[in-house]
Design a protein around this motif. Structure first.
Motif, mmCIF file in Angstrom:
data_model
loop_
_atom_site.group_PDB
_atom_site.id
_atom_site.type_symbol
_atom_site.label_atom_id
_atom_site.label_comp_id
_atom_site.label_asym_id
_atom_site.label_seq_id
_atom_site.Cartn_x
_atom_site.Cartn_y
_atom_site.Cartn_z
ATOM 1 N N GLY A 161 0.789 -1.221 0.000
ATOM 2 C CA GLY A 161 0.000 0.000 0.000
ATOM 3 C C GLY A 161 0.830 1.283 0.000
ATOM 4 O O GLY A 161 0.297 2.384 0.050
ATOM 5 N N LYS A 162 2.157 1.153 -0.080
ATOM 6 C CA LYS A 162 3.025 2.334 -0.109
ATOM 7 C C LYS A 162 2.843 3.115 -1.417
ATOM 8 O O LYS A 162 2.881 4.343 -1.436
ATOM 9 C CB LYS A 162 4.480 1.859 0.031
ATOM 10 N N TYR A 163 2.649 2.389 -2.510
ATOM 11 C CA TYR A 163 2.411 3.024 -3.816
ATOM 12 C C TYR A 163 1.102 2.526 -4.409
ATOM 13 O O TYR A 163 0.695 1.393 -4.189
ATOM 14 C CB TYR A 163 3.506 2.658 -4.825
ATOM 15 N N ASN A 164 0.491 3.394 -5.215
ATOM 16 C CA ASN A 164 -0.579 2.975 -6.114
ATOM 17 C C ASN A 164 0.042 2.699 -7.474
ATOM 18 O O ASN A 164 1.109 3.242 -7.786
ATOM 19 C CB ASN A 164 -1.621 4.095 -6.262
ATOM 20 N N ILE A 165 -0.652 1.904 -8.299
ATOM 21 C CA ILE A 165 -0.140 1.627 -9.651
ATOM 22 C C ILE A 165 0.171 2.942 -10.377
ATOM 23 O O ILE A 165 1.177 3.070 -11.062
ATOM 24 C CB ILE A 165 -1.185 0.818 -10.469
ATOM 25 N N ASP A 166 -0.664 3.952 -10.186
ATOM 26 C CA ASP A 166 -0.479 5.224 -10.892
ATOM 27 C C ASP A 166 0.738 6.016 -10.410
ATOM 28 O O ASP A 166 1.137 6.984 -11.051
ATOM 29 C CB ASP A 166 -1.735 6.087 -10.780
ATOM 30 N N ASP A 167 1.288 5.617 -9.269
ATOM 31 C CA ASP A 167 2.518 6.279 -8.802
ATOM 32 C C ASP A 167 3.739 5.816 -9.595
ATOM 33 O O ASP A 167 4.799 6.435 -9.529
ATOM 34 C CB ASP A 167 2.782 5.946 -7.324
ATOM 35 N N ILE A 168 3.592 4.693 -10.315
ATOM 36 C CA ILE A 168 4.762 4.163 -11.041
ATOM 37 C C ILE A 168 5.050 5.063 -12.235
ATOM 38 O O ILE A 168 4.240 5.199 -13.145
ATOM 39 C CB ILE A 168 4.541 2.705 -11.488
ATOM 40 N N SER A 169 6.188 5.712 -12.177
ATOM 41 C CA SER A 169 6.563 6.680 -13.202
ATOM 42 C C SER A 169 8.031 6.452 -13.559
ATOM 43 O O SER A 169 8.746 5.718 -12.870
ATOM 44 C CB SER A 169 6.404 8.095 -12.649
ATOM 45 N N ASP A 170 8.444 7.132 -14.601
ATOM 46 C CA ASP A 170 9.843 7.176 -15.002
ATOM 47 C C ASP A 170 10.725 7.466 -13.774
ATOM 48 O O ASP A 170 11.696 6.751 -13.488
ATOM 49 C CB ASP A 170 9.915 8.317 -16.037
ATOM 50 N N LYS A 171 10.323 8.479 -13.003
ATOM 51 C CA LYS A 171 11.118 8.904 -11.852
ATOM 52 C C LYS A 171 11.134 7.840 -10.749
ATOM 53 O O LYS A 171 12.172 7.557 -10.161
ATOM 54 C CB LYS A 171 10.553 10.233 -11.322
ATOM 55 N N LEU A 172 9.974 7.228 -10.484
ATOM 56 C CA LEU A 172 9.904 6.204 -9.430
ATOM 57 C C LEU A 172 10.812 5.018 -9.786
ATOM 58 O O LEU A 172 11.503 4.466 -8.935
ATOM 59 C CB LEU A 172 8.473 5.721 -9.205
ATOM 60 N N ILE A 173 10.801 4.652 -11.060
ATOM 61 C CA ILE A 173 11.667 3.539 -11.489
ATOM 62 C C ILE A 173 13.136 3.937 -11.315
ATOM 63 O O ILE A 173 13.918 3.208 -10.701
ATOM 64 C CB ILE A 173 11.346 3.123 -12.945
ATOM 65 N N SER A 174 13.502 5.117 -11.798
ATOM 66 C CA SER A 174 14.893 5.592 -11.636
ATOM 67 C C SER A 174 15.316 5.585 -10.170
ATOM 68 O O SER A 174 16.447 5.236 -9.837
ATOM 69 C CB SER A 174 15.050 7.008 -12.186
ATOM 70 N N ASP A 175 14.370 5.959 -9.305
ATOM 71 C CA ASP A 175 14.678 6.036 -7.873
ATOM 72 C C ASP A 175 14.865 4.667 -7.225
ATOM 73 O O ASP A 175 15.303 4.580 -6.085
ATOM 74 C CB ASP A 175 13.569 6.804 -7.136
ATOM 75 N N HIS A 176 14.485 3.610 -7.938
ATOM 76 C CA HIS A 176 14.687 2.258 -7.392
ATOM 77 C C HIS A 176 15.904 1.566 -7.992
ATOM 78 O O HIS A 176 16.169 0.407 -7.699
ATOM 79 C CB HIS A 176 13.437 1.407 -7.593
#
Ligand code: IPE
Ligand code: IPE
Ligand code: MG
Length: 241
Positions: A161-176
């Motif tokens: 529940g930390k992220y919603n599917i819509d939170d997945i972005s270019d930036k979120l991926i880069s940050d992981h």
């Protein structure tokens, strides 16, 4: 003798240069030596190019030193490479500090032998306060390993529940990714004639300029490096615009 250094536009230097240091084996073979001799001489190039990058004020230099796939090489070569890497890191720590260089490492370090991981960590800790060049060693690294891990972490975040599917972005991926604090490379260099990426920084090089040279890594010197930057500066980066 530095011809290209004088020709560089100091106001438009790449912030981050990534290098696939290839051709140690071929360099040695051409001289009638075994592959390990090539790796030993490759260390001289690492020292030279790190110094060259620091000299002109490059902020990040990432060196592909050992890939996930390289674990599949003959055991004596893997062991020799590991020893060489770690000995060099240990030996060079004072000079990294003298030159204000910070060491970082990306890759699956859990696969390194304990002695190697400990010595690497010591150098990282001892240089962590330096504010000049950041030298990033890609060790036991592959891009697919990195992206797979990022995906697992993001999925866990969605599950909890930390992220919603819509939170997945270019930036979120880069940050992981393991490179989260590092800007994408502006320039990627591969030595020794092969024109492929070999599982290196696949996500991060989306808009990097690629530079290939026939020169084997152990023969790659400061002016070869400055030439690559010079060629980079002649290009028109459009980013799709
Ligand atoms: C690059 O040189 C060093 C590493 C991959 C560790 P190689 O060992 O790949 O040398 P070539 O490509 O076989 O000549
Ligand atoms: C890429 O070189 C890996 C490193 C430089 C560490 P390789 O020699 O392993 O790559 P391939 O096998 O030619 O693609
Ligand atoms: Mg190779």
């Amino acid at each position: 003798m530095s011809f290209y250094k004088e020709k560089l536009d100091k106001a438009r230097l790449p912030k981050h240069i990534a290098i696939i240091m290839d051709g140690n084996g071929r360099w040695a073979k051409e001289r009638g030596y075994d592959r390990i001799f090539g790796h030993q001489n490759g260390v001289t190039s690492v020292r030279e190019i790190t110094e060259a990058a620091a000299e002109i004020g490059i902020e990040y230099l990432t060196l592909y030193a050992f890939s996930t796939e390289n674990w599949g090489r003959p055991q004596p070569e893997v062991e020799a490479l590991m020893e060489l890497l770690i000995d060099t890191i240990e030996k060079e720590t004072p000079s990294l500090n003298q030159n204000n260089i910070r060491l970082m490492a990306i890759g699956d370090l859990s696969r390194l032998p304990d002695y190697a991981r400990e010595k690497l960590q010591r150098c990282i800790d001892q240089t962590s306060q330096n504010s000049g060049l950041t030298l990033v060693l890609a060790l036991s690294y592959s891009s697919r390993w990195e992206i797979t891990n990022a995906l697992k972490n993001i999925c866990e975040g969605v599950q909890s529940g930390k992220y919603n599917i819509d939170d997945i972005s270019d930036k979120l991926i880069s940050d992981h990714l393991t490179t989260k604090s590092i800007p994408d490379p502006d320039l990627m260099i591969r030595t020794s004639g092969e024109e492929r990426v070999s599982n290196f920084l696949l996500w991060q090089i989306a808009y990097s300029e690629l530079y290939f040279t026939q020169t084997h890594w152990p023969a790659f010197r400061k002016d070869n490096f400055y030439q690559a930057i010079y060629e980079f500066q002649q290009r028109d980066r459009r980013f799709g615009k």
